[in-house]
Motif scaffolding. Structure first.
Motif, PDB file in Angstrom:
ATOM      1  N   THR A  51       0.959  -1.159  -0.128  1.00 46.98           N
ATOM      2  CA  THR A  51       0.009   0.044  -0.144  1.00 46.98           C
ATOM      3  C   THR A  51       0.969   1.198   0.092  1.00 46.98           C
ATOM      4  OG1 THR A  51      -1.854  -1.068   1.098  1.00 46.98           O
ATOM      5  CG2 THR A  51      -1.936   1.284   1.176  1.00 46.98           C
ATOM      6  N   PHE A  52       0.814   2.074  -0.985  1.00 48.11           N
ATOM      7  CA  PHE A  52       1.297   3.426  -1.107  1.00 48.11           C
ATOM      8  C   PHE A  52       0.081   4.419  -0.917  1.00 48.11           C
ATOM      9  CE2 PHE A  52       3.883   0.914  -3.243  1.00 48.11           C
ATOM     10  CZ  PHE A  52       5.130   1.081  -2.699  1.00 48.11           C
ATOM     11  N   TRP A  53       0.625   5.685  -0.439  1.00 48.78           N
ATOM     12  CA  TRP A  53      -0.471   6.731  -0.548  1.00 48.78           C
ATOM     13  C   TRP A  53       0.312   7.920  -1.397  1.00 48.78           C
ATOM     14  CZ3 TRP A  53      -4.580   5.968   2.849  1.00 48.78           C
ATOM     15  CH2 TRP A  53      -4.500   4.905   3.629  1.00 48.78           C
ATOM     16  N   ARG A  54      -0.710   8.100  -2.266  1.00 56.06           N
ATOM     17  CA  ARG A  54      -0.498   9.016  -3.315  1.00 56.06           C
ATOM     18  C   ARG A  54      -0.792  10.261  -2.981  1.00 56.06           C
ATOM     19  NH1 ARG A  54      -3.323   5.237  -8.009  1.00 56.06           N
ATOM     20  NH2 ARG A  54      -1.495   3.870  -8.509  1.00 56.06           N
ATOM     21  N   LEU A  55      -0.027  11.325  -2.951  1.00 52.64           N
ATOM     22  CA  LEU A  55      -0.133  12.694  -2.732  1.00 52.64           C
ATOM     23  C   LEU A  55      -0.301  13.390  -4.129  1.00 52.64           C
ATOM     24  CD1 LEU A  55      -0.180  15.379  -1.166  1.00 52.64           C
ATOM     25  CD2 LEU A  55       2.298  15.410  -1.075  1.00 52.64           C
ATOM     26  N   ARG A  56      -1.370  13.715  -4.168  1.00 51.23           N
ATOM     27  CA  ARG A  56      -1.664  14.616  -5.645  1.00 51.23           C
ATOM     28  C   ARG A  56      -2.576  15.837  -5.429  1.00 51.23           C
ATOM     29  NH1 ARG A  56      -5.141   9.592  -8.392  1.00 51.23           N
ATOM     30  NH2 ARG A  56      -6.694   9.528  -6.896  1.00 51.23           N
ATOM     31  N   VAL A  57      -2.674  16.762  -6.493  1.00 53.62           N
ATOM     32  CA  VAL A  57      -3.471  17.755  -6.536  1.00 53.62           C
ATOM     33  C   VAL A  57      -4.164  17.803  -7.763  1.00 53.62           C
ATOM     34  CG1 VAL A  57      -2.112  19.289  -5.043  1.00 53.62           C
ATOM     35  CG2 VAL A  57      -1.572  19.289  -7.419  1.00 53.62           C
ATOM     36  N   PRO A  58      -5.514  17.949  -7.818  1.00 53.58           N
ATOM     37  CA  PRO A  58      -6.300  17.808  -8.936  1.00 53.58           C
ATOM     38  C   PRO A  58      -5.941  19.144  -9.968  1.00 53.58           C
ATOM     39  CG  PRO A  58      -7.773  18.493  -7.254  1.00 53.58           C
ATOM     40  CD  PRO A  58      -6.348  18.097  -6.724  1.00 53.58           C
ATOM     41  N   VAL A  59      -6.085  19.008 -11.337  1.00 50.58           N
ATOM     42  CA  VAL A  59      -6.112  20.054 -12.282  1.00 50.58           C
ATOM     43  C   VAL A  59      -7.150  19.983 -13.240  1.00 50.58           C
ATOM     44  CG1 VAL A  59      -3.530  20.561 -11.842  1.00 50.58           C
ATOM     45  CG2 VAL A  59      -4.178  18.903 -13.465  1.00 50.58           C
ATOM     46  N   SER A  60      -7.671  20.966 -13.799  1.00 48.80           N
ATOM     47  CA  SER A  60      -8.579  20.747 -15.050  1.00 48.80           C
ATOM     48  C   SER A  60      -8.412  19.896 -16.267  1.00 48.80           C
ATOM     49  CB  SER A  60      -9.061  22.068 -15.342  1.00 48.80           C
ATOM     50  OG  SER A  60      -9.344  23.132 -14.237  1.00 48.80           O
ATOM     51  N   THR A  61      -7.257  19.941 -16.791  1.00 48.20           N
ATOM     52  CA  THR A  61      -6.625  19.285 -17.815  1.00 48.20           C
ATOM     53  C   THR A  61      -5.149  18.736 -17.830  1.00 48.20           C
ATOM     54  OG1 THR A  61      -5.797  21.024 -18.876  1.00 48.20           O
ATOM     55  CG2 THR A  61      -8.217  20.915 -19.425  1.00 48.20           C
ATOM     56  N   PRO A  62      -5.035  17.637 -18.346  1.00 49.34           N
ATOM     57  CA  PRO A  62      -3.685  17.087 -18.625  1.00 49.34           C
ATOM     58  C   PRO A  62      -2.500  18.462 -18.957  1.00 49.34           C
ATOM     59  CG  PRO A  62      -5.050  15.693 -19.530  1.00 49.34           C
ATOM     60  CD  PRO A  62      -5.871  16.763 -19.458  1.00 49.34           C
ATOM     61  N   THR A  63      -3.022  19.154 -19.873  1.00 44.65           N
ATOM     62  CA  THR A  63      -1.918  20.213 -20.259  1.00 44.65           C
ATOM     63  C   THR A  63      -1.851  21.216 -19.004  1.00 44.65           C
ATOM     64  OG1 THR A  63      -2.687  20.131 -22.389  1.00 44.65           O
ATOM     65  CG2 THR A  63      -2.025  22.246 -21.639  1.00 44.65           C
ATOM     66  N   ASP A  64      -2.830  21.399 -18.131  1.00 42.51           N
ATOM     67  CA  ASP A  64      -2.723  22.299 -17.077  1.00 42.51           C
ATOM     68  C   ASP A  64      -1.677  21.275 -16.084  1.00 42.51           C
ATOM     69  OD1 ASP A  64      -4.338  24.064 -17.906  1.00 42.51           O
ATOM     70  OD2 ASP A  64      -6.079  23.422 -16.727  1.00 42.51           O
ATOM     71  N   GLY A  65      -1.859  20.011 -15.801  1.00 38.83           N
ATOM     72  CA  GLY A  65      -1.203  19.209 -15.072  1.00 38.83           C
ATOM     73  C   GLY A  65       0.319  19.418 -15.447  1.00 38.83           C
ATOM     74  N   ARG A  66       0.644  19.493 -16.778  1.00 38.72           N
ATOM     75  CA  ARG A  66       1.837  19.422 -17.293  1.00 38.72           C
ATOM     76  C   ARG A  66       2.463  20.666 -17.002  1.00 38.72           C
ATOM     77  NH1 ARG A  66      -0.496  16.101 -21.023  1.00 38.72           N
ATOM     78  NH2 ARG A  66      -0.819  17.634 -22.560  1.00 38.72           N
ATOM     79  N   GLN A  67       1.791  21.942 -17.222  1.00 42.44           N
ATOM     80  CA  GLN A  67       2.417  23.123 -16.931  1.00 42.44           C
ATOM     81  C   GLN A  67       2.774  23.309 -15.487  1.00 42.44           C
ATOM     82  OE1 GLN A  67      -0.743  25.423 -18.448  1.00 42.44           O
ATOM     83  NE2 GLN A  67       0.010  25.599 -20.635  1.00 42.44           N
ATOM     84  N   LEU A  68       1.719  23.054 -14.610  1.00 43.72           N
ATOM     85  CA  LEU A  68       2.032  23.237 -13.148  1.00 43.72           C
ATOM     86  C   LEU A  68       3.369  22.048 -12.614  1.00 43.72           C
ATOM     87  CD1 LEU A  68       1.604  24.016 -10.295  1.00 43.72           C
ATOM     88  CD2 LEU A  68      -0.074  22.011 -10.057  1.00 43.72           C
TER      89      LEU A  68
END
Length: 86
Positions: A51-68
């Motif tokens: 078991t791993f615990w993923r730390l993540r933040v939501p973004v609107s689009t994959p492009t927004d994710g890549r930019q962030l």
């Protein structure tokens, strides 16, 4: 807040929820305003029996994710973009 989740920027995969929460505190302090208006999501995931615990933040689009992620990496934070189904 981001109304629609089209992707996530994952910051860590920790060994415990507490470790993921500590990672969020550290990264949100270290990256300044980049994560200031974001809410973390910590989700358990079982991979190869562990078991791993993923730390993540939501973004609107994959492009927004890549930019962030590019902005975070410029400040020394390793990250990657994932889809909502992962």
């Amino acid at each position: 807040p981001i109304p629609v989740v089209g992707a996530y920027v994952q910051l860590t995969a920790a060994n415990s929820q507490e470790a993921a929460e500590a990672d969020w505190q550290r990264e949100s302090r270290r990256t300044g305003t980049l994560l200031a208006d974001r809410s973390p999501q910590i989700a358990a995931a079982v991979v190869n029996g562990r078991t791993f615990w993923r730390l993540r933040v939501p973004v609107s689009t994959p492009t927004d994710g890549r930019q962030l992620c590019a902005q975070l990496e410029a400040r020394g934070t390793h990250c990657w973009t994932t889809s909502p189904g992962l």
